[in-house]
Design an enzyme around this catalytic site. Structure first.
Site, short mmCIF file in Angstrom:
data_model
loop_
_atom_site.label_atom_id
_atom_site.label_comp_id
_atom_site.label_asym_id
_atom_site.label_seq_id
_atom_site.Cartn_x
_atom_site.Cartn_y
_atom_site.Cartn_z
N TYR A 86 30.25 36.98 43.20
CA TYR A 86 31.51 37.60 43.63
C TYR A 86 31.88 37.28 45.08
O TYR A 86 31.11 36.68 45.79
CB TYR A 86 31.57 39.09 43.29
N GLU A 87 33.07 37.66 45.42
CA GLU A 87 33.65 37.34 46.73
C GLU A 87 33.68 35.82 46.95
O GLU A 87 33.44 35.32 48.05
CB GLU A 87 32.83 38.04 47.82
N GLY A 88 33.98 35.10 45.87
CA GLY A 88 34.00 33.63 45.90
C GLY A 88 32.65 33.08 45.49
O GLY A 88 31.69 33.18 46.25
#
Lengths: 591, 591
Positions: free
Chosen positions: A434-436
């Site tokens: 997550y978060e890229g």
């Protein structure tokens, strides 16, 4: 069940000996003397050990439940959340204008590590709120700030970030969620968002959703995207809570880990929302928070590894199995403890040297953010922008790997859920995604950050490494640090040169090596950190520090990292220099 | 839900083009012509795709349940087990004297891969039975073989292996389970065994437990350990089932993965058992099966990775996200498929090149076992004994890593259990632990196998690599294989030399590098396999094979491995050559 003790001494070493915070001149750092920071960290450590850590396994086992449209958090989460609020922990580094304590981001980071180590899933309710708080703080109108921030600082209201949709995560230009402008200046938001962490729960009176959506007239792709504030319960002019907004939980995802955090499908059915920041500039508004958010995920990577490491050490000291190859070490017992065996040591040293190096990098990164925010230091801002994908991608990859290694120390017992080591591995896994996702971090690093501002920041980074090496010229004690760091830095520069020479002709030649570059740079960063830590340890010893064992251990741990981790740099460079030839050789159909 | 298709063509390539089985002269291989092996593999593939793979997620979700002392397997397992028995799959490589089909172990291995890929947890019921069958076949009396083997070949009765106790796994000398001799020649077994895979279930009429226990007079440590046959239901002289034996399930473990297989605590309370093999020679009896069992676990490592890879490829071709950096690839769609992106390619190529290389190594290993068993070939036996810890340790580490990478292709969706990618990672994790944790494999390799028979086998291995390189001298097409293989082999030899020069003075100096050596040797093995595969592919192309794309893909995949994986060898050597200094620098208390 795993236990956790905050590594206050290691943190104090970083803050006081390595970063030497009070001497930095960063506004707010003048208060961070050793007595104060120790008090804060120890108090946080108590909450972590006594309140949060015991709930970690509970959260994993029970998870969140969706009943009649409402999410119920695991037993004990409500009381723990109340304790966090009461202790003022949610307000630590928030703006005093809105009820925050105004401490530097660096202190929020140190305390954050402690809470994440103790209970990553639980800490996300507060962590997401902090992210939403930052967005509103940076882009909100005065009225919006007054309406939302005080309640979010106290976590009476929590926050969420709504980006992903079923058909798009990385490629937000494909977004379908719509925002229709209303006569009163508000918008009606319609669409489905997925993977919304802390999307619903029973810990707060209200939930403030920040939602990316497309308003008319913005054009194609991400250009047309705006950011909206969509409260679960509408907030009335007097600040009291009004009607339920048209936002509901579609379902809770059944995930590999972080079961204690509700990951929700959120349905917006003409929900009332208000524009946050400029129309059609939603992506930019999101991205201004990205460094912080990604640093926070990079922190999760090593923070979970720290918790796993602590338990692996305890097990390795306790479990009797086999005899030391160099002679019986525990003659009174039926066997020697695991920790006598060289391969167990190798495993533990890898964990220890990574976690302490990553902590140093993360704290330094937090300091760069403080410099950027509190001093408007453009060089610091450029540097942290460059380092962010490394901190996020490298630290979460390695953090997961180390959690898996900690689990391995337990042998078969590590595979049994009851022992809690599996949870560390399963929880740590999400941070790589997550978060890229980490592949996107590598792309951001090589495709964007290296060339940012004409390559100024990466050049500054190389200069910094060079200066660090030069500073220890002639210091024989430091040779075991300086020489490997020099070589690794050269290898990183060679990789950058390869990209420059080949990437223009064929972008694939650079991007095929992006992942290796991220790891290569991660090792150089941790090598730099260990060099600084070793020097600080030598200085403390020279200054007559009483706890010589602590500082000698630091130096020995650093030597391990330099000797046994930095050789990875040569491998990454060799891989990078093969370019795209073998990576892109096959047609898609050949897979 | 993940799907699975048996890679019959890849397996045929190995059997017919690379191993050239019918030309080997191994007894039984003369029947393995291309038509026959294809028919067997395709038939196994149908069972795998239609019966086993659809139950994989079911087994994970439902798991095994202990009710009133009896274990219930997940829905559908009974019918699937019946189908396996009916199809004769349980008898494939068993002795025809006891109802087996007598096919070579190599064919059992190929078919085994297919079943493991489709459903690892399910296949363990049969796999454990095969292990127990082999032990009784090798060490049983004629009466024991007649009594147990036919029923175990058909899997009417299944088998288990009972080694671990709560306080000892690796160090079996600490064992407490006791065997008291009775007047009738039987023993009463008393003690607790843990982590017993397939310890109880509802798939078979009876379960034959093989139990390690200490009988009086055997002395200290593992010397006093004997192996016993302890049936769940006592078998009467006419072969019919009699009274329940005093063995019961204490509990089922809640594990990270392989939920479909019941991992049991087994309590033996004066259970009736019969000695298998010689008194006090139980460890030796167990170890004669170790090569097979560990090869089987090494197979699990890449077989699960194969299944994960297949699904990652499908997702990468299907999911539209972003545009190719070299220009739009899918102009008709809103975005390009993931597979256009270089870092996605890198990820998929790593999986593909590992899985195919590991399959080649495993099949070759199986052939060495056939040579050893069917021809009494001592060189083959020595070589597979050397390779076994590499196949087990390296392939399960990498297999897990690749399953995690396959999960990564899915982004956030990979973390959701519904997609099935998490299960592959969680299931693959156990293979690094059981049948000797991978650190123990490394210790076995460096501490025992390298020096075995005066180092004869490792020298033979080096000679084999050298001969392979020499065979392609002057063949320019093969340079991309031969050169990296030569270099990697030199690095492996240098590591061995370092151990010889330093290990005598300080065993820790060798053992600190054992794990790296295992991985270094793994890469050399896979480099050797890819060199052989590339040559076989070139020969097929020269011979006018119609499917040129298939063979060209093989060569390109091998080139990826050689160019981008073999550089790891230099890193491992550098780490090894640092010896024990940094690994053992700290006192235990400093952790």
């Amino acid at each position: 069940m795993p236990a956790y003790t905050a590594p206050v001494k290691d943190m104090q070493f970083l803050l006081q000996d390595v970063l030497n915070v009070t001497a930095t001149g960063v506004p707010g750092y003048e208060d961070l003397d050793a007595g104060f920071t120790a008090a804060v960290l120890e108090e946080a450590g108590k909450v972590a050990s006594d309140v949060l850590a015991p709930l970690n396994a509970v959260g994993d086992r029970i998870g969140c439940v969706l009943e009649n449209g409402v999410v119920r958090t695991p037993d004990g989460f409500k009381a723990a959340f109340a304790a966090m609020k009461e202790g003022g922990w949610t307000a630590l580094d928030c703006d005093p204008d809105y009820g925050g304590q105004g401490l530097p981001y660096l202190m929020g980071t140190a305390v954050g590590e402690i809470f994440v180590s103790a209970n990553m899933a639980f800490n996300m309710y507060q962590g997401l709120t902090h992210g939403a708080y930052s967005a509103i703080h940076a882009h909100g109108t005065e009225a919006q700030k007054a309406m939302y921030l005080p309640k979010m600082v106290s976590c009476d209201w929590t926050g969420t970030m709504n980006l992903t949709e079923p058909h798009c995560g990385t490629d937000l230009g494909l977004m379908r969620t719509k925002a229709e402008p209303q006569a009163d200046g508000s918008y009606l938001i319609t669409g489905q968002k997925i993977f919304i962490s802390a999307g619903d729960h029973d810990l707060a009176e209200n939930i403030i959703h920040l939602v990316l959506a497309k308003a008319p007239g913005g054009g194609e792709g991400t250009k047309g995207v705006s950011l909206f504030i969509v409260p679960k319960l509408l907030v009335q002019e007097d600040g009291s809570l009004g009607a339920r907004n048209a936002v509901s939980v579609g379902k809770i995802e059944d995930k590999m880990g972080i079961h204690g955090n509700a990951t929700c499908v959120m349905n917006y059915d003409g929900a009332k929302g208000w524009l946050l920041g400029d129309l059609h500039k939603g992506m930019r508004a999101m991205f201004t928070m990205m460094n912080e958010a990604r640093l926070g995920v990079g922190l999760q990577g090593y923070a979970v590894a720290e918790a796993a490491y602590q338990n692996a050490v305890a097990y390795a000291k306790d479990r009797l199995q086999g005899r030391a190859v160099t002679g019986v070490a525990n003659p009174a017992g039926p066997a020697d403890p695991l920790i006598v065996h060289p391969d167990i040591r190798r495993n533990l040293m890898e964990q220890k040297s990574f976690v302490e190096g990553a902590r140093a990098l993360t704290f330094w990164g937090a300091q760069l953010i403080d410099r950027s925010v509190r001093q408007g230091d453009a060089a610091a801002e450029g540097l942290i922008s460059l380092l962010t994908p490394v901190i996020k991608g490298f630290q979460t990859d390695k953090g997961f790997e180390m959690a898996v290694q900690a689990q391995q120390i337990y042998g078969g017992h590590g595979y049994i859920e009851e022992q809690g080591m599996s949870q560390f591995a399963r929880d740590a896994r999400i941070a790589m995604i997550y978060e890229g996702a980490n592949g996107v971090q590598a792309l951001d690093l090589v495709g964007r950050k290296l060339a940012q501002d004409g390559g100024k920041h990466v050049m500054a980074f190389f200069e910094m490494v060079k200066a660090e090496c030069k500073a220890h010229d002639g210091d024989a004690r430091m040779a075991g640090f300086v020489e490997p760091l020099k070589q690794a830095s050269k290898q990183l520069q060679a990789a950058g040169m390869f990209f420059m020479q080949n990437g223009m002709k064929n972008p694939n030649a650079a991007l095929s090596g992006s992942y290796d570059f991220m790891h290569l740079m991660g090792h150089v960063c941790l090598g730099l950190m260990w060099t600084r830590m070793a020097k600080a340890a030598y200085l403390a010893l020279e200054a007559g520090a009483s706890d010589t064992g602590f500082y000698e251990t630091k130096i020995a741990t650093g030597r391990y990292y330099m000797a046994r981790q930095l050789p990875a740099c040569g491998m990454h460079l060799a891989r990078i220099e093969t370019g795209a030839d073998t990576v892109m050789a096959l047609a898609a159909e050949a897979f």
